[in-house]
Design an enzyme around this catalytic site. Structure first.
Site, PDB file in Angstrom:
ATOM      1  N   SER A  26     115.674  46.162 -22.087  1.00  0.00           N
ATOM      2  CA  SER A  26     116.880  45.397 -22.414  1.00  0.00           C
ATOM      3  C   SER A  26     118.027  46.348 -22.656  1.00  0.00           C
ATOM      4  CB  SER A  26     116.656  44.550 -23.667  1.00  0.00           C
ATOM      5  OG  SER A  26     115.681  43.565 -23.427  1.00  0.00           O
ATOM      6  N   LYS A  43     119.825  48.072 -32.431  1.00  0.00           N
ATOM      7  CA  LYS A  43     120.370  49.429 -32.303  1.00  0.00           C
ATOM      8  C   LYS A  43     121.901  49.403 -32.269  1.00  0.00           C
ATOM      9  CE  LYS A  43     116.350  51.329 -29.866  1.00  0.00           C
ATOM     10  NZ  LYS A  43     115.834  51.805 -28.567  1.00  0.00           N
ATOM     11  N   SER A  69     119.805  50.449 -25.694  1.00  0.00           N
ATOM     12  CA  SER A  69     118.737  50.009 -24.799  1.00  0.00           C
ATOM     13  C   SER A  69     117.372  50.162 -25.459  1.00  0.00           C
ATOM     14  CB  SER A  69     118.808  50.870 -23.530  1.00  0.00           C
ATOM     15  OG  SER A  69     117.929  50.374 -22.560  1.00  0.00           O
ATOM     16  N   ASP A  70     116.409  49.381 -24.991  1.00  0.00           N
ATOM     17  CA  ASP A  70     115.037  49.519 -25.480  1.00  0.00           C
ATOM     18  C   ASP A  70     114.054  49.134 -24.380  1.00  0.00           C
ATOM     19  OD1 ASP A  70     113.519  50.025 -28.137  1.00  0.00           O
ATOM     20  OD2 ASP A  70     112.486  48.335 -27.209  1.00  0.00           O
ATOM     21  N   THR A  71     112.939  49.846 -24.336  1.00  0.00           N
ATOM     22  CA  THR A  71     111.895  49.596 -23.323  1.00  0.00           C
ATOM     23  C   THR A  71     110.542  49.442 -24.000  1.00  0.00           C
ATOM     24  OG1 THR A  71     113.083  50.965 -21.701  1.00  0.00           O
ATOM     25  CG2 THR A  71     110.764  50.537 -21.242  1.00  0.00           C
TER      26      THR A  71
END
Length: 194
Positions: free
Chosen positions: A112, A59, A75-77
């Site tokens: 993250s 991203k 961010s990523d979940t």
């Protein structure tokens, strides 16, 4: 406190998530929102936090021109359950299947975060174990009808009704499950500011 320390930086939050935006407001960090379309595809061999680390970095790569004082945060979940990554549901049926399969079992939530400037980048993550109690079909249907959690990894928001009635046990950060390991982000931002 952070506001003064980060006064020389232009903080860009690349997230449409109202929850993440709210965390930044609560931390009293001044920020602007910039969104870029990214196809969230990752290599098959990646597991758990490797996936979210990769996607948070991916991203950030969409932003090719950063100014000297820009700090870009992406961010990523994901939900990691029985050796598989569970993302956002396709539809109500998919959401129902996800919640039914996780009912009465443990899963892990990984988030993250990438902090990137013109000159450096750091990527970090956090892990939280969540154990659901046994959810009835009626409870799952009620939750899906009332809250429509179709924009959330694993088809649920821990801050919603299902979190109140359905979470048996939690090990790790609650906020990480909401989509941001705020305690770790704070420490990283303090490091950058000093």
């Amino acid at each position: 406190m952070l506001r003064e320390k980060l006064a020389n930086y232009n903080i860009i939050l690349a997230s449409g998530s109202p929850r993440r935006q709210n965390f930044f407001k609560q931390l009293d960090v001044p920020f602007t929102i910039q969104l870029k379309e990214v196809e969230e595809i990752y290599p098959d061999h990646l597991k758990a936090a490797e996936i979210t680390d990769y996607l948070a970095d991916l991203k950030s790569k969409a932003f090719t021109e950063l100014s000297e004082n820009d700090l870009l945060i992406t961010s990523d979940t994901i939900v990691w359950f029985e050796g598989k990554a569970i993302g956002k549901p396709k539809d109500k049926e998919d959401a129902f299947q996800m919640l039914t399969s996780m009912s009465g079992k443990k899963h892990y939530v990984y988030t993250s975060v990438s902090i990137k400037s013109k000159n450096f980048q750091t990527v970090f993550h956090d892990e939280t174990m969540v154990e659901f109690s046994t959810l009835t079909t009626e409870e799952i249907n009620y939750y899906l009808e009332k809250h429509q959690p179709y924009d959330k990894a694993g088809s649920y928001g821990i801050q919603d009704w299902i979190g109140l009635i359905g979470v048996n046990k939690l090990q790790g950060s609650y906020f990480n499950v909401m989509g941001l390991p705020v305690h770790k982000l704070y420490k990283e931002l303090i490091k950058i500011a000093t």
